[in-house]
Design an enzyme around this catalytic site. Structure first.
Site, PDB file in Angstrom:
ATOM      1  N   ASP A  87      -8.079   4.068   0.692  1.00 50.13           N
ATOM      2  CA  ASP A  87      -7.165   4.352   1.794  1.00 50.13           C
ATOM      3  C   ASP A  87      -7.919   4.977   2.972  1.00 50.13           C
ATOM      4  OD1 ASP A  87      -5.010   4.897   3.408  1.00 50.13           O
ATOM      5  OD2 ASP A  87      -3.948   6.130   1.932  1.00 50.13           O
ATOM      6  N   ARG A 114      -3.669  -0.393   5.281  1.00 48.04           N
ATOM      7  CA  ARG A 114      -4.214  -1.482   4.462  1.00 48.04           C
ATOM      8  C   ARG A 114      -3.286  -2.683   4.351  1.00 48.04           C
ATOM      9  NH1 ARG A 114      -5.461   2.090  -0.689  1.00 48.04           N
ATOM     10  NH2 ARG A 114      -3.615   3.109   0.160  1.00 48.04           N
ATOM     11  N   CYS A 144       0.867  -1.183   0.000  1.00 46.65           N
ATOM     12  CA  CYS A 144       0.000   0.000   0.000  1.00 46.65           C
ATOM     13  C   CYS A 144       0.900   1.228   0.000  1.00 46.65           C
ATOM     14  CB  CYS A 144      -1.013  -0.032   1.152  1.00 46.65           C
ATOM     15  SG  CYS A 144      -0.362   0.299   2.791  1.00 46.65           S
TER      16      CYS A 144
END
Length: 145
Positions: A117, A15, A9
């Site tokens: 996100d 994440r 990520c």
């Protein structure tokens, strides 16, 4: 057959650590290594507090996580690289073209959707991201492990 998976990520604090932890926990001994990194990692930082809290609720301890940069050395260990959104995948293909063919979106099997996100957003954004990460985890495990 894939045995080493790297999850990517941006900062490697939201994440990808959640994806790494879920994939490792649910794969059992079917994968030899699962780890994560960020394309703009907050190197050395722990996982976001909300991510830690949500994973704790699932019985997974994310507190030992420390962010690392997605370097050539880190990425070269992986048989499969899974990216949370298209910008990560594009970065991987530009910076490390040798990863084409073994790097995909986390939600590849769900019309190549992206995991948004949740960084610096309310808990609901983390819950949404985690729900998508759980779906992607099950999809990939059904195919690789």
């Amino acid at each position: 057959m894939f045995s080493r998976v790297c999850v990517i990520c941006t900062g490697n604090i939201c994440r990808s650590p959640m994806g790494e932890a879920l994939l490792r926990a649910r794969a059992g001994d079917k994968l030899s290594e699962v780890y994560s990194a960020g394309i703009g990692a907050l190197v050395g930082h722990g996982a976001d507090a909300t991510a830690v809290e949500l994973m704790d609720e699932k019985g997974i301890d994310l507190s030992p996580h420390r962010a690392q940069q997605a370097t050539a050395g880190v990425l070269s260990r992986a048989d499969l690289v899974l990216a949370m959104d298209r910008s990560h995948l594009d970065w991987l293909h530009r910076q490390h073209p040798q990863l084409r063919g073994r790097s995909f979106l986390w939600l590849h099997w769900r019309d190549a959707a992206e995991v948004p996100d949740p960084y610096r957003r309310p808990r609901a954004a983390f819950e949404e991201a985690l729900a998508l990460i759980e779906q992607g985890t099950e999809d990939w495990l059904a195919r690789i492990a």
